[in-house]
Enzyme design. Structure first.
Site, PDB file in Angstrom:
ATOM      1  N   SER A  64       3.369   0.070  -5.102  1.00 54.98           N
ATOM      2  CA  SER A  64       2.639   1.249  -4.624  1.00 54.98           C
ATOM      3  C   SER A  64       3.366   2.570  -4.832  1.00 54.98           C
ATOM      4  O   SER A  64       2.767   3.623  -4.621  1.00 54.98           O
ATOM      5  CB  SER A  64       2.294   1.088  -3.140  1.00 54.98           C
ATOM      6  N   LYS A  67       1.605   4.927  -7.054  1.00 54.08           N
ATOM      7  CA  LYS A  67       0.468   5.719  -6.576  1.00 54.08           C
ATOM      8  C   LYS A  67       0.793   7.213  -6.494  1.00 54.08           C
ATOM      9  O   LYS A  67      -0.111   8.049  -6.562  1.00 54.08           O
ATOM     10  CB  LYS A  67       0.014   5.185  -5.214  1.00 54.08           C
ATOM     11  N   TYR A 191      -5.398  -0.676 -12.354  1.00 49.30           N
ATOM     12  CA  TYR A 191      -4.672  -0.601 -11.078  1.00 49.30           C
ATOM     13  C   TYR A 191      -3.575  -1.664 -10.996  1.00 49.30           C
ATOM     14  O   TYR A 191      -2.420  -1.360 -10.687  1.00 49.30           O
ATOM     15  CB  TYR A 191      -5.663  -0.756  -9.925  1.00 49.30           C
ATOM     16  N   TYR A 243       2.181   3.643   4.790  1.00 49.73           N
ATOM     17  CA  TYR A 243       1.121   2.920   5.480  1.00 49.73           C
ATOM     18  C   TYR A 243       1.198   3.196   6.986  1.00 49.73           C
ATOM     19  O   TYR A 243       1.347   4.337   7.404  1.00 49.73           O
ATOM     20  CB  TYR A 243       1.209   1.411   5.185  1.00 49.73           C
ATOM     21  N   VAL A 261       5.532  -2.637  -2.038  1.00 54.98           N
ATOM     22  CA  VAL A 261       5.876  -3.965  -1.533  1.00 54.98           C
ATOM     23  C   VAL A 261       6.857  -4.703  -2.438  1.00 54.98           C
ATOM     24  O   VAL A 261       7.317  -5.785  -2.085  1.00 54.98           O
ATOM     25  CB  VAL A 261       4.626  -4.837  -1.273  1.00 54.98           C
TER      26      VAL A 261
END
Length: 309
Positions: A64, A67, A191, A243, A261
């Protein structure tokens, strides 16, 4: 001011012997195989000087953390129109939660939860074949890191595609609300692959430098984004980058950051440094356990929190 290289070397040594290492991600089979005893850290200043320790040159799946870069790329392509498809608020839910999408008509809370990043990826894909969009993302990574050796770990990408049922559900749910424009398989393919980019701490810290210096690479002078956009990306990293642990990260570390992660975290000390840490073991909300502790130690010893020393 403490000597940065000494502090980084001390932190790497301290993290090597800590018994509390968290748990590696198991829902992506390739990540479950990663050795949890590894730890790397790299810090890069305005002059391009690198202070590194531990496994700073071992490539890992950035997951992530990618992103941040797809958000940057999408804003460059369509500007503030992006915010019609994704919000900017912390979610307060797990990174792969579907609950809020129903309440909010398929619009994801922010670009850093899985649903939000899928929506951002869909905007990058618009008008392109998946291979072209992925090539654009990879070329962007090469440009900002000044390193053409960065690649995608195809084993991790295949592993994600095989087991990514929750992401398939999120994408189909958004598609039902008209949030996604492209075929779901195409968007998810891009993705899964950009989450599977493999980078070392040194490469990741290099890639983040534009966010620490008002949108420019301070060594080359190349502009990536304007200062206002860099500031706003940092703001979203601070509020949404970890998160449901974003508040805790801001409280303890005091820097904009984005976790993945795979155990990586990119953190930005504006005007001072770009920092990358990696420790594969995660805490209960999916962030690197030792990575966060290492960053908290670094900001305390160097006085780098954006909220004051």
């Amino acid at each position: 001011m403490p000597d940065l290289k000494t502090v980084v070397a001390e932190i790497a040594e301290e993290m090597k012997t800590r018994p509390d290492r968290g748990q590696v991600a198991t829902y992506i089979p390739e990540l479950a195989r990663v050795d949890p005893d590894q730890f790397g850290i790299a810090v890069i200043d305005a002059n391009g000087e690198v202070a590194a320790g531990g496994d700073a040159d071992v490539a890992f799946s950035i997951q992530s953390v990618s992103k941040v870069f797809t958000l940057t790329l999408a804003l460059g392509k369509i500007g503030d129109r992006l915010w019609r498809h994704v919000g900017r608020e912390p979610s307060g839910s797990a990174f792969n939660s579907i609950v809020q999408l129903e309440y909010e008509q398929g619009i994801p809370r922010n670009p850093f939860i899985n649903a939000g990043a899928i929506a951002v990826t869909d905007q990058i894909l618009a008008g392109h074949e998946p291979r072209e969009a992925l090539g654009e993302i990879l070329r962007f990574m090469h440009f900002i890191a000044d390193d053409t050796s960065i690649t995608i770990d195809e084993k991790v990408a295949a592993s994600e595609r095989r087991t990514g049922f929750r992401n398939v559900a999120l994408a189909n749910y958004m598609k039902s609300f008209g949030v996604l424009q492209n075929p779901v398989d195409f968007t998810l393919g891009v993705y899964f692959h950009h989450c599977s980019i493999a980078m070392s701490c040194r490469q990741l810290a290099m890639a983040g430098r534009f966010l620490a210096w008002r949108g420019k690479n301070p060594t080359t002078g190349h502009s990536v984004v304007n200062p206002e956009r860099a500031r706003r990306i940092n703001a979203i990293m601070l509020t949404c980058g970890h998160y449901d642990g974003s508040g805790e990260f801001a409280y303890r570390v005091g820097l904009p950051g984005k976790s993945g992660v795979g155990g990586g975290i990119l953190a930005i000390a504006p005007g001072t440094a770009s920092i990358a840490v990696w420790a594969p073991g995660l805490d209960a909300v999916g962030n690197s356990h030792l990575g966060r502790i290492a960053l908290e130690t670094l900001t305390k010893r160097m006085g780098w929190s954006i909220f004051g020393e």
